[in-house]
Enzyme design. Sequence first.
Site, PDB file in Angstrom:
ATOM      1  CD  GLU A   1      -2.703  -1.175   1.874  1.00  0.00           C
ATOM      2  OE1 GLU A   1      -3.683   0.223   1.881  1.00  0.00           O
ATOM      3  OE2 GLU A   1      -3.926  -1.668   1.907  1.00  0.00           O
TER       4      GLU A   1
ATOM      5  CB  CYS B   1       1.991   7.592   3.517  1.00  0.00           C
ATOM      6  SG  CYS B   1       2.095   6.128   4.422  1.00  0.00           S
TER       7      CYS B   1
ATOM      8  CB  CYS C   1       4.005  -4.309  10.635  1.00  0.00           C
ATOM      9  SG  CYS C   1       5.639  -4.476  11.157  1.00  0.00           S
TER      10      CYS C   1
ATOM     11  CB  CYS D   1       1.377  -1.065  17.034  1.00  0.00           C
ATOM     12  SG  CYS D   1       3.031  -1.527  17.039  1.00  0.00           S
TER      13      CYS D   1
ATOM     14  CB  CYS E   1      -1.636  -1.125  14.049  1.00  0.00           C
ATOM     15  SG  CYS E   1      -0.870  -1.141  12.082  1.00  0.00           S
TER      16      CYS E   1
ATOM     17  CB  CYS F   1      -2.537   6.996  10.931  1.00  0.00           C
ATOM     18  SG  CYS F   1      -0.917   6.911  11.462  1.00  0.00           S
TER      19      CYS F   1
HETATM   20  S1  SF4 Z   1       1.880   0.644  13.716  1.00  0.00           S
HETATM   21 FE1  SF4 Z   1       1.415  -1.093  12.591  1.00  0.00          FE
HETATM   22  S2  SF4 Z   1       2.849  -0.832  10.759  1.00  0.00           S
HETATM   23 FE2  SF4 Z   1       3.835   0.101  12.263  1.00  0.00          FE
HETATM   24  S3  SF4 Z   1       5.295  -0.393  13.598  1.00  0.00           S
HETATM   25 FE3  SF4 Z   1       2.713  -1.575  14.945  1.00  0.00          FE
HETATM   26  S4  SF4 Z   1       1.849  -2.704  13.664  1.00  0.00           S
HETATM   27 FE4  SF4 Z   1       3.924  -1.983  12.835  1.00  0.00          FE
END
Ligand code: SF4
Length: 318
Positions: free
Chosen positions: A39, A70, A77, A81, A84, A304
Amino acid sequence: MNAQGWEVGRPEIAQVFKSVDGTERYLVQGGGDGRETVEAVWMPEGDEGETGDGSGIEAEAAARSRATICVSSQVGCAVNCQFCLTAKLGFQRNLSAGEIAGQVVSVLERHGVEVGRERVNLVFMGMGEPFLNYDNFMAAVRLLVEEVGLSPQRMTVSTSGIVPGIERFAEEPPELRPKLAISLNAPNDEVRGEVMPINRKWPIEAVMEAVRKVKLRPRERVTFEYVLLGGVTDRVEHAAEVGRLVRRTGLAAKVNLIAWNPGPGIEYAMPQPEAVERFRVALGAEGIPVYVRRPRGRDIFAACGQLKRTVGETGNRE
Ligand code: SF4
Protein backbone atom coordinates in the site's frame (compact mmCIF):
# COMPACT_ATOMS: atom_id res chain seq x y z
CA MET A 1 20.32 0.77 -12.99
CA ASN A 2 22.75 2.65 -10.75
CA ALA A 3 26.26 1.87 -9.60
CA GLN A 4 25.05 -0.26 -6.68
CA GLY A 5 23.16 -2.44 -9.13
CA TRP A 6 19.72 -1.29 -8.01
CA GLU A 7 17.01 -0.41 -10.40
CA VAL A 8 14.04 1.82 -9.62
CA GLY A 9 11.16 0.21 -11.41
CA ARG A 10 7.72 1.62 -12.00
CA PRO A 11 5.52 -0.99 -10.42
CA GLU A 12 1.99 -1.05 -11.66
CA ILE A 13 -0.73 0.48 -9.49
CA ALA A 14 -3.18 -2.40 -9.36
CA GLN A 15 -6.02 -0.58 -7.61
CA VAL A 16 -6.91 2.96 -6.55
CA PHE A 17 -9.31 4.04 -3.81
CA LYS A 18 -10.27 7.70 -3.74
CA SER A 19 -11.37 9.51 -0.60
CA VAL A 20 -13.79 12.39 -0.52
CA ASP A 21 -10.91 14.48 0.92
CA GLY A 22 -8.67 13.93 -2.13
CA THR A 23 -6.51 11.26 -0.51
CA GLU A 24 -5.78 8.25 -2.71
CA ARG A 25 -4.82 4.80 -1.48
CA TYR A 26 -3.06 2.46 -3.88
CA LEU A 27 -2.47 -1.23 -4.02
CA VAL A 28 0.88 -1.36 -5.76
CA GLN A 29 1.93 -4.54 -7.51
CA GLY A 30 4.71 -6.32 -5.62
CA GLY A 31 7.12 -8.91 -6.96
CA GLY A 32 6.62 -12.54 -6.11
CA ASP A 33 3.71 -14.33 -7.68
CA GLY A 34 2.29 -11.17 -9.22
CA ARG A 35 -0.77 -11.18 -6.96
CA GLU A 36 0.93 -9.62 -3.96
CA THR A 37 0.33 -5.91 -3.39
CA VAL A 38 1.61 -3.28 -0.97
CA GLU A 39 0.00 0.00 0.00
CA ALA A 40 0.97 3.56 -0.72
CA VAL A 41 -1.01 6.73 -0.04
CA TRP A 42 -1.13 10.16 -1.69
CA MET A 43 -2.34 12.99 0.56
CA PRO A 44 -2.77 16.31 -1.24
CA GLU A 45 -1.34 19.05 0.98
CA GLY A 46 -0.28 16.43 3.54
CA ASP A 47 -1.76 15.93 6.96
CA GLU A 48 0.28 18.59 8.75
CA GLY A 49 2.54 15.89 10.15
CA GLU A 50 5.53 17.89 8.89
CA THR A 51 4.54 21.07 10.64
CA GLY A 52 7.22 22.28 13.02
CA ASP A 53 9.75 19.53 12.39
CA GLY A 54 12.47 21.76 11.05
CA SER A 55 11.91 21.07 7.37
CA GLY A 56 10.71 24.65 7.05
CA ILE A 57 7.19 23.46 6.43
CA GLU A 58 5.05 25.48 8.78
CA ALA A 59 1.28 25.36 8.48
CA GLU A 60 1.03 27.94 5.73
CA ALA A 61 3.93 26.56 3.74
CA ALA A 62 2.60 23.02 4.16
CA ALA A 63 -0.41 24.10 2.16
CA ARG A 64 1.97 24.97 -0.67
CA SER A 65 3.46 21.49 -0.71
CA ARG A 66 1.85 19.54 -3.46
CA ALA A 67 1.36 16.41 -1.39
CA THR A 68 2.71 13.90 1.08
CA ILE A 69 3.31 10.36 -0.14
CA CYS A 70 3.29 7.52 2.38
CA VAL A 71 4.99 4.26 1.37
CA SER A 72 5.39 0.74 2.76
CA SER A 73 8.66 -0.96 3.67
CA GLN A 74 7.45 -4.53 4.25
CA VAL A 75 4.54 -6.73 3.27
CA GLY A 76 2.65 -6.98 6.56
CA CYS A 77 4.45 -6.31 9.84
CA ALA A 78 5.83 -8.32 12.75
CA VAL A 79 5.62 -5.61 15.39
CA ASN A 80 2.02 -6.22 16.43
CA CYS A 81 0.94 -2.79 17.67
CA GLN A 82 -2.50 -3.47 19.09
CA PHE A 83 -4.19 -0.49 17.43
CA CYS A 84 -2.90 -1.20 13.92
CA LEU A 85 -4.65 -3.04 11.11
CA THR A 86 -1.42 -3.90 9.30
CA ALA A 87 -0.41 -5.96 12.34
CA LYS A 88 -3.32 -8.29 11.61
CA LEU A 89 -1.58 -9.44 8.42
CA GLY A 90 1.47 -10.64 10.32
CA PHE A 91 4.88 -10.35 8.70
CA GLN A 92 5.11 -11.65 5.16
CA ARG A 93 8.34 -10.33 3.67
CA ASN A 94 10.73 -7.42 3.34
CA LEU A 95 10.42 -5.20 0.30
CA SER A 96 13.55 -4.66 -1.78
CA ALA A 97 15.04 -1.17 -2.12
CA GLY A 98 13.69 -1.03 -5.68
CA GLU A 99 10.21 -2.00 -4.51
CA ILE A 100 10.21 0.69 -1.80
CA ALA A 101 11.47 3.43 -4.11
CA GLY A 102 9.30 2.12 -6.95
CA GLN A 103 6.11 2.94 -5.03
CA VAL A 104 7.22 6.56 -4.88
CA VAL A 105 8.12 6.69 -8.57
CA SER A 106 4.77 5.21 -9.62
CA VAL A 107 2.81 7.68 -7.49
CA LEU A 108 4.89 10.67 -8.68
CA GLU A 109 4.24 9.61 -12.29
CA ARG A 110 0.54 9.13 -11.75
CA HIS A 111 0.25 12.73 -10.55
CA GLY A 112 2.70 14.19 -13.06
CA VAL A 113 4.84 15.65 -10.28
CA GLU A 114 7.82 17.65 -11.50
CA VAL A 115 10.48 16.78 -8.95
CA GLY A 116 12.63 19.80 -8.19
CA ARG A 117 9.90 22.27 -9.11
CA GLU A 118 7.14 20.99 -6.86
CA ARG A 119 7.44 20.17 -3.18
CA VAL A 120 6.53 16.67 -2.19
CA ASN A 121 7.03 15.16 1.24
CA LEU A 122 7.67 11.50 1.72
CA VAL A 123 6.92 9.46 4.82
CA PHE A 124 8.01 5.89 5.44
CA MET A 125 4.96 5.17 7.56
CA GLY A 126 2.98 2.70 5.47
CA MET A 127 2.91 -1.04 6.06
CA GLY A 128 5.85 -2.47 7.96
CA GLU A 129 8.65 -1.39 10.28
CA PRO A 130 11.39 0.26 8.17
CA PHE A 131 14.07 -0.38 10.82
CA LEU A 132 13.43 -4.13 10.60
CA ASN A 133 14.30 -3.85 6.89
CA TYR A 134 17.07 -1.35 7.47
CA ASP A 135 19.44 -1.97 4.57
CA ASN A 136 16.72 -1.96 1.94
CA PHE A 137 15.04 1.09 3.47
CA MET A 138 18.27 3.13 3.47
CA ALA A 139 19.18 1.91 -0.03
CA ALA A 140 15.74 3.13 -1.15
CA VAL A 141 16.44 6.53 0.44
CA ARG A 142 19.72 6.79 -1.46
CA LEU A 143 18.00 5.81 -4.72
CA LEU A 144 15.31 8.42 -4.20
CA VAL A 145 17.88 11.11 -3.40
CA GLU A 146 20.45 10.26 -6.07
CA GLU A 147 18.34 8.89 -8.91
CA VAL A 148 14.96 10.54 -8.45
CA GLY A 149 16.12 13.87 -7.00
CA LEU A 150 14.01 14.00 -3.82
CA SER A 151 15.38 15.81 -0.77
CA PRO A 152 16.07 13.73 2.36
CA GLN A 153 15.03 16.77 4.37
CA ARG A 154 11.50 16.22 3.09
CA MET A 155 11.48 12.57 4.09
CA THR A 156 10.51 11.19 7.50
CA VAL A 157 10.93 7.63 8.71
CA SER A 158 8.84 6.39 11.58
CA THR A 159 9.92 3.56 13.84
CA SER A 160 8.11 1.75 16.63
CA GLY A 161 11.37 1.94 18.62
CA ILE A 162 13.75 -0.68 17.18
CA VAL A 163 16.84 0.30 19.18
CA PRO A 164 19.53 -1.32 16.98
CA GLY A 165 17.94 0.39 13.95
CA ILE A 166 17.92 3.80 15.66
CA GLU A 167 21.57 3.31 16.58
CA ARG A 168 22.48 2.57 12.96
CA PHE A 169 20.42 5.53 11.82
CA ALA A 170 22.38 7.77 14.21
CA GLU A 171 25.52 6.85 12.26
CA GLU A 172 24.13 7.91 8.86
CA PRO A 173 25.46 11.16 7.40
CA PRO A 174 22.92 13.85 8.35
CA GLU A 175 22.75 15.17 4.78
CA LEU A 176 21.70 11.76 3.49
CA ARG A 177 19.14 10.62 5.97
CA PRO A 178 15.45 11.36 6.47
CA LYS A 179 14.12 12.94 9.63
CA LEU A 180 13.22 10.63 12.48
CA ALA A 181 9.84 9.99 14.02
CA ILE A 182 9.34 7.72 17.01
CA SER A 183 5.97 6.07 17.36
CA LEU A 184 5.57 6.62 21.11
CA ASN A 185 1.83 6.24 21.63
CA ALA A 186 1.84 5.87 25.41
CA PRO A 187 2.97 7.87 28.44
CA ASN A 188 4.86 5.12 30.30
CA ASP A 189 6.16 1.55 29.98
CA GLU A 190 3.11 0.01 31.59
CA VAL A 191 0.62 1.41 29.08
CA ARG A 192 3.06 1.16 26.16
CA GLY A 193 3.71 -2.52 26.90
CA GLU A 194 -0.04 -3.15 26.50
CA VAL A 195 -0.49 -1.09 23.37
CA MET A 196 2.86 -1.95 21.74
CA PRO A 197 4.25 -5.31 22.91
CA ILE A 198 7.63 -4.37 21.32
CA ASN A 199 8.06 -2.13 24.38
CA ARG A 200 8.80 -5.23 26.46
CA LYS A 201 11.91 -5.77 24.35
CA TRP A 202 12.97 -2.14 24.06
CA PRO A 203 11.36 -0.04 26.81
CA ILE A 204 10.95 3.72 26.54
CA GLU A 205 14.23 4.62 28.25
CA ALA A 206 16.26 2.38 25.89
CA VAL A 207 14.54 4.01 22.91
CA MET A 208 15.20 7.51 24.26
CA GLU A 209 18.85 6.70 24.91
CA ALA A 210 19.26 5.61 21.29
CA VAL A 211 17.39 8.67 19.99
CA ARG A 212 19.77 10.95 21.91
CA LYS A 213 22.62 9.65 19.73
CA VAL A 214 21.08 11.08 16.53
CA LYS A 215 22.84 14.29 15.53
CA LEU A 216 20.17 16.67 14.36
CA ARG A 217 20.61 19.12 11.50
CA PRO A 218 20.20 22.81 12.33
CA ARG A 219 16.50 23.50 13.05
CA GLU A 220 15.65 19.80 12.76
CA ARG A 221 13.35 18.26 15.37
CA VAL A 222 12.67 14.66 16.30
CA THR A 223 8.97 13.88 16.05
CA PHE A 224 7.16 11.76 18.60
CA GLU A 225 3.99 10.32 17.09
CA TYR A 226 1.25 9.75 19.64
CA VAL A 227 -1.93 7.87 18.79
CA LEU A 228 -4.74 8.86 21.13
CA LEU A 229 -6.82 5.82 22.09
CA GLY A 230 -10.06 6.77 23.82
CA GLY A 231 -9.80 6.13 27.59
CA VAL A 232 -6.42 4.39 27.22
CA THR A 233 -3.80 6.99 26.27
CA ASP A 234 -5.75 10.24 26.08
CA ARG A 235 -5.93 11.42 29.70
CA VAL A 236 -4.65 14.82 30.78
CA GLU A 237 -2.21 13.23 33.24
CA HIS A 238 -0.79 11.25 30.32
CA ALA A 239 -0.02 14.52 28.55
CA ALA A 240 2.05 15.69 31.52
CA GLU A 241 3.96 12.38 31.54
CA VAL A 242 4.62 12.63 27.80
CA GLY A 243 5.84 16.19 28.30
CA ARG A 244 8.34 15.05 30.95
CA LEU A 245 9.53 12.15 28.79
CA VAL A 246 10.13 14.33 25.75
CA ARG A 247 11.85 17.06 27.74
CA ARG A 248 14.18 14.51 29.31
CA THR A 249 15.57 13.61 25.85
CA GLY A 250 17.17 17.06 25.80
CA LEU A 251 16.56 17.10 22.04
CA ALA A 252 14.70 19.55 19.87
CA ALA A 253 11.44 17.66 19.55
CA LYS A 254 7.77 17.97 18.81
CA VAL A 255 4.74 15.74 19.26
CA ASN A 256 2.20 14.84 16.59
CA LEU A 257 -1.14 13.75 17.99
CA ILE A 258 -3.22 11.35 15.93
CA ALA A 259 -6.78 10.62 16.96
CA TRP A 260 -7.00 6.84 16.52
CA ASN A 261 -8.70 5.69 13.33
CA PRO A 262 -11.05 2.78 13.83
CA GLY A 263 -10.60 -0.45 11.90
CA PRO A 264 -12.49 -3.73 11.70
CA GLY A 265 -11.66 -6.17 14.47
CA ILE A 266 -9.86 -3.68 16.74
CA GLU A 267 -11.50 -2.99 20.07
CA TYR A 268 -10.21 0.47 20.92
CA ALA A 269 -12.41 3.56 20.95
CA MET A 270 -11.82 6.83 19.15
CA PRO A 271 -10.94 9.66 21.53
CA GLN A 272 -13.57 12.33 22.07
CA PRO A 273 -12.72 15.58 20.25
CA GLU A 274 -12.67 17.37 23.64
CA ALA A 275 -10.14 14.84 24.95
CA VAL A 276 -7.88 15.49 21.94
CA GLU A 277 -8.08 19.23 22.56
CA ARG A 278 -7.47 18.86 26.33
CA PHE A 279 -4.45 16.68 25.63
CA ARG A 280 -3.06 19.16 23.09
CA VAL A 281 -3.41 22.07 25.49
CA ALA A 282 -1.90 20.14 28.44
CA LEU A 283 1.11 19.03 26.40
CA GLY A 284 1.60 22.52 25.03
CA ALA A 285 1.59 23.80 28.63
CA GLU A 286 4.58 21.51 29.26
CA GLY A 287 6.47 23.56 26.69
CA ILE A 288 6.36 20.91 23.96
CA PRO A 289 5.46 21.94 20.40
CA VAL A 290 2.38 19.87 19.63
CA TYR A 291 0.36 19.41 16.44
CA VAL A 292 -2.78 17.43 15.69
CA ARG A 293 -2.50 15.48 12.47
CA ARG A 294 -5.49 15.79 10.21
CA PRO A 295 -7.08 12.42 9.56
CA ARG A 296 -6.83 11.75 5.84
CA GLY A 297 -8.71 9.19 3.81
CA ARG A 298 -10.53 7.57 6.73
CA ASP A 299 -13.36 6.54 4.44
CA ILE A 300 -11.02 4.47 2.28
CA PHE A 301 -8.91 2.98 5.12
CA ALA A 302 -5.94 5.13 4.12
CA ALA A 303 -5.50 6.84 7.46
CA CYS A 304 -2.72 6.08 9.90
CA GLY A 305 -2.75 2.46 11.14
CA GLN A 306 -5.44 1.45 8.68
CA LEU A 307 -3.38 -0.08 5.88
CA LYS A 308 -4.35 -3.68 5.44
CA ARG A 309 -5.20 -4.01 1.79
CA THR A 310 -8.80 -3.53 2.79
CA VAL A 311 -10.85 -3.98 -0.33
CA GLY A 312 -14.38 -3.05 0.60
CA GLU A 313 -17.17 -0.90 -0.58
CA THR A 314 -15.32 2.09 0.76
CA GLY A 315 -14.75 5.23 -1.25
CA ASN A 316 -14.66 5.38 -5.00
CA ARG A 317 -12.76 2.65 -6.64
CA GLU A 318 -11.08 3.60 -9.89
S1 SF4 B 1 1.96 0.64 13.64
FE1 SF4 B 1 1.48 -1.21 12.44
S2 SF4 B 1 2.84 -1.16 10.67
FE2 SF4 B 1 3.68 0.28 12.20
S3 SF4 B 1 5.16 -0.95 13.42
FE3 SF4 B 1 3.20 -1.08 14.50
S4 SF4 B 1 2.23 -2.96 13.68
FE4 SF4 B 1 3.88 -2.39 12.25
